[in-house]
Enzyme design. Structure first.
Site, mmCIF file in Angstrom:
data_model
loop_
_atom_site.group_PDB
_atom_site.id
_atom_site.type_symbol
_atom_site.label_atom_id
_atom_site.label_comp_id
_atom_site.label_asym_id
_atom_site.label_seq_id
_atom_site.Cartn_x
_atom_site.Cartn_y
_atom_site.Cartn_z
ATOM 1 N N SER A 55 16.670 55.297 27.777
ATOM 2 C CA SER A 55 17.096 56.104 26.638
ATOM 3 C C SER A 55 16.264 57.374 26.730
ATOM 4 C CB SER A 55 16.818 55.351 25.339
ATOM 5 O OG SER A 55 17.269 56.111 24.245
ATOM 6 N N TYR A 91 12.495 48.090 16.251
ATOM 7 C CA TYR A 91 13.302 48.210 15.042
ATOM 8 C C TYR A 91 12.912 47.099 14.065
ATOM 9 C CZ TYR A 91 16.284 51.418 17.758
ATOM 10 O OH TYR A 91 16.769 52.451 18.526
ATOM 11 N N HIS A 110 12.436 53.111 26.325
ATOM 12 C CA HIS A 110 12.745 53.705 25.020
ATOM 13 C C HIS A 110 12.134 55.104 24.902
ATOM 14 C CE1 HIS A 110 13.302 52.526 20.486
ATOM 15 N NE2 HIS A 110 13.855 53.695 20.767
ATOM 16 N N ASP A 161 23.259 47.533 20.617
ATOM 17 C CA ASP A 161 22.020 48.166 21.054
ATOM 18 C C ASP A 161 20.938 47.882 20.022
ATOM 19 O OD1 ASP A 161 20.492 50.234 22.697
ATOM 20 O OD2 ASP A 161 20.360 51.095 20.686
ATOM 21 N N TRP A 218 19.509 49.918 14.904
ATOM 22 C CA TRP A 218 18.273 50.468 14.319
ATOM 23 C C TRP A 218 18.231 50.249 12.796
ATOM 24 C CZ3 TRP A 218 16.758 56.402 14.255
ATOM 25 C CH2 TRP A 218 15.444 56.532 13.757
HETATM 26 N N1 LIG Z 1 15.320 56.667 20.817
HETATM 27 C C1 LIG Z 1 16.393 55.914 20.869
HETATM 28 O O1 LIG Z 1 16.645 55.312 21.859
HETATM 29 C C2 LIG Z 1 17.288 55.846 19.668
HETATM 30 C C3 LIG Z 1 17.108 56.736 18.603
HETATM 31 C C4 LIG Z 1 18.047 56.743 17.574
HETATM 32 C C5 LIG Z 1 19.102 55.857 17.590
HETATM 33 N N2 LIG Z 1 19.243 54.975 18.618
HETATM 34 C C6 LIG Z 1 20.361 54.012 18.659
HETATM 35 O O2 LIG Z 1 21.556 54.659 18.246
HETATM 36 C C7 LIG Z 1 22.088 53.988 17.108
HETATM 37 C C8 LIG Z 1 22.806 54.975 16.214
HETATM 38 O O3 LIG Z 1 21.995 56.060 15.841
HETATM 39 P P1 LIG Z 1 21.430 56.271 14.370
HETATM 40 O O4 LIG Z 1 21.431 54.982 13.650
HETATM 41 O O5 LIG Z 1 20.149 56.993 14.504
HETATM 42 O O6 LIG Z 1 22.427 57.292 13.707
HETATM 43 P P2 LIG Z 1 23.986 57.304 13.328
HETATM 44 O O7 LIG Z 1 24.679 56.153 13.939
HETATM 45 O O8 LIG Z 1 24.428 58.671 13.634
HETATM 46 O O9 LIG Z 1 23.950 57.152 11.732
HETATM 47 C C9 LIG Z 1 23.891 55.886 11.167
HETATM 48 C C10 LIG Z 1 23.776 55.922 9.655
HETATM 49 O O10 LIG Z 1 24.853 56.608 9.064
HETATM 50 C C11 LIG Z 1 25.315 55.880 7.905
HETATM 51 N N3 LIG Z 1 26.683 55.433 8.234
HETATM 52 C C12 LIG Z 1 27.102 54.753 9.339
HETATM 53 N N4 LIG Z 1 28.438 54.583 9.328
HETATM 54 C C13 LIG Z 1 28.879 55.174 8.209
HETATM 55 C C14 LIG Z 1 30.164 55.333 7.651
HETATM 56 N N5 LIG Z 1 31.249 54.895 8.260
HETATM 57 N N6 LIG Z 1 30.262 55.986 6.463
HETATM 58 C C15 LIG Z 1 29.181 56.463 5.832
HETATM 59 N N7 LIG Z 1 27.924 56.325 6.319
HETATM 60 C C16 LIG Z 1 27.780 55.702 7.497
HETATM 61 C C17 LIG Z 1 24.349 54.731 7.687
HETATM 62 O O11 LIG Z 1 23.243 55.123 6.858
HETATM 63 P P3 LIG Z 1 23.342 55.339 5.268
HETATM 64 O O12 LIG Z 1 24.399 54.436 4.743
HETATM 65 O O13 LIG Z 1 21.987 55.037 4.757
HETATM 66 O O14 LIG Z 1 23.663 56.808 5.102
HETATM 67 C C18 LIG Z 1 23.814 54.513 9.089
HETATM 68 O O15 LIG Z 1 22.563 53.904 9.125
HETATM 69 C C19 LIG Z 1 20.888 53.276 16.489
HETATM 70 O O16 LIG Z 1 21.236 52.182 15.682
HETATM 71 C C20 LIG Z 1 20.154 52.828 17.724
HETATM 72 O O17 LIG Z 1 20.763 51.671 18.250
HETATM 73 C C21 LIG Z 1 18.354 54.977 19.656
#
Ligand SMILES: NC(=O)c1ccc[n+]([C@@H]2O[C@H](COP(=O)([O-])OP(=O)(O)OC[C@H]3O[C@@H](n4cnc5c(N)ncnc54)[C@H](OP(=O)(O)O)[C@@H]3O)[C@@H](O)[C@H]2O)c1
Length: 327
Positions: free
Chosen positions: A152, A56, A121, A51, A21
């Site tokens: 999802s 996105y 989705h 994913d 994402w």
């Molecule tokens: N409706 C759906 O189906 C849906 C909704 C949400 C997500 N998803 C999927 O789930 C995936 C993950 O969820 P998410 O992206 O919402 O949230 P997440 O993985 O909980 O948070 C990701 C964010 O945290 C920060 N980050 C990641 N690793 C880090 C680290 N090691 N140290 C410090 N900061 C870090 C980055 O942003 P910053 O650096 O800007 O802080 C990153 O964009 C998405 O990419 C997508 O594929 C699906």
């Protein structure tokens, strides 16, 4: 990197995989160079499952994944998602014409003849009461455009309903230290039916990395700014639906549990991997350093029962009331 079986697909996927994402949009600017470097880093560390979704960055994430995949010899499984381009989220929108058109667009973006894993989705709950929609997905598999499909979901109830359809291979759901309800009712059902689980938002949008402070600012084009109260999509997708200040207090309670030499992100991801029903976590990585940090969670020792109990207490005391019955 360790690998886990993904449902009944026969695939072994990296337990720390990659969420696409943030490299697409809605998270502030991420350059193509950073996005590609993050993806290459992931593959270098053994990630074989990515994913993404058609929305996105209006196909940008899918196209970036495709460009990196073309330059790698490793087998990389790509899961994408469709449905959010509907102007209104109504079950009627999940018809043959739309599903076929969305799949064709994703096939083009991903430069492939067949999608590895197609996920609906976060469709409206009503979709799970319409077997005909799942019949249409079966048809796409028969036509060879889709290898496997899954969903999802926002809510545990939708997940429970989804696994009643025999060809649903995977359920993607929010699951992390601040979103624990899926483990109770849903995981046993998914295990019983051998349905793969993709744990999304594993870092609660970065909150569980422990890097934020009360005065942390987010750009206007970052959903942690523009969707803080669910203005654009389900509020549960931003910080897992946890109030930011409250989340920061809970993070401080958990911080002393981080194992020596590890990061808080690794603790948060390892917590999820303690549940064997989970096939993989899919943290977004915007830069190679984040990917390295996240992937190392796979090498962390199992968390001690006292650590699990302590995280549970924090959840019960500070988070449960706000999120538990909501999703
Ligand atoms: N409706 C759906 O189906 C849906 C909704 C949400 C997500 N998803 C999927 O789930 C995936 C993950 O969820 P998410 O992206 O919402 O949230 P997440 O993985 O909980 O948070 C990701 C964010 O945290 C920060 N980050 C990641 N690793 C880090 C680290 N090691 N140290 C410090 N900061 C870090 C980055 O942003 P910053 O650096 O800007 O802080 C990153 O964009 C998405 O990419 C997508 O594929 C699906």
């Amino acid at each position: 990197m360790k690998y886990r079986t993904l449902g009944r697909t026969g695939w072994k996927v990296s337990e720390v995989s990659f969420g696409g994402w943030a490299i697409g949009g809605d998270w502030g600017k991420v350059s193509d160079a950073d996005a590609c470097a993050a993806l290459h880093q992931a593959v270098d560390l053994g990630v074989n499952f990515i994913d993404t979704a058609d929305v996105y960055g209006k196909g940008r994430s899918e196209r970036l994944v495709s460009s990196v995949k073309k330059n790698r010899k490793e087998e990389i499984i790509v899961a994408t998602k469709v449905g959010r381009r509907l102007p209104w989220q109504v079950a009627e929108g999940y018809d043959r014409r739309n599903l076929t058109a969305w799949v064709e667009d994703s096939l083009r973006n991903l430069s492939t003849d067949a999608l590895d894993l197609l996920q609906l989705h976060c469709p409206p709950t009503e979709v799970y009461y319409r077997p005909a929609v799942f019949g249409l997905l079966d048809d796409l598999v028969k036509e060879g455009k889709v290898r496997y499909y899954g969903v999802s979901v926002e809510k545990v109830e939708e997940a429970l309903k989804a696994v009643e359809f025999p060809n649903v291979q995977t359920v993607q759901i929010i699951f992390n230290c601040f979103r624990q309800r899926p483990a109770g009712l849903f995981f046993p059902q998914a295990k019983r039916r051998q349905v793969g689980i993709l744990a999304r938002v594993p870092l609660a949008s970065g909150l569980l990395t422990g890097k934020f402070r009360r005065d942390s600012q987010f750009l206007n084009d970052d959903h942690r700014n523009f969707n803080r109260h669910g203005e654009r999509f389900d509020v549960g997708e931003t910080f897992s639906g946890v109030d930011f200040e409250n989340g920061l207090n809970a993070v401080e309670e958990i911080r002393p549990l981080v194992p020596a030499g590890a990061s808080m992100a690794q603790l948060a991801l390892r917590w999820i991997l303690m549940f064997d029903a989970v096939s993989c976590v899919i943290p977004s990585g915007k830069r190679p350093e984040q990917v390295v940090d996240n992937c190392h969670a796979s090498a962390l020792e199992a968390l001690a029962p006292e650590v699990m109990a302590s995280i549970q207490r924090t959840y019960d005391r500070r988070i449960r009331e706000q999120v538990h019955q909501r999703w």
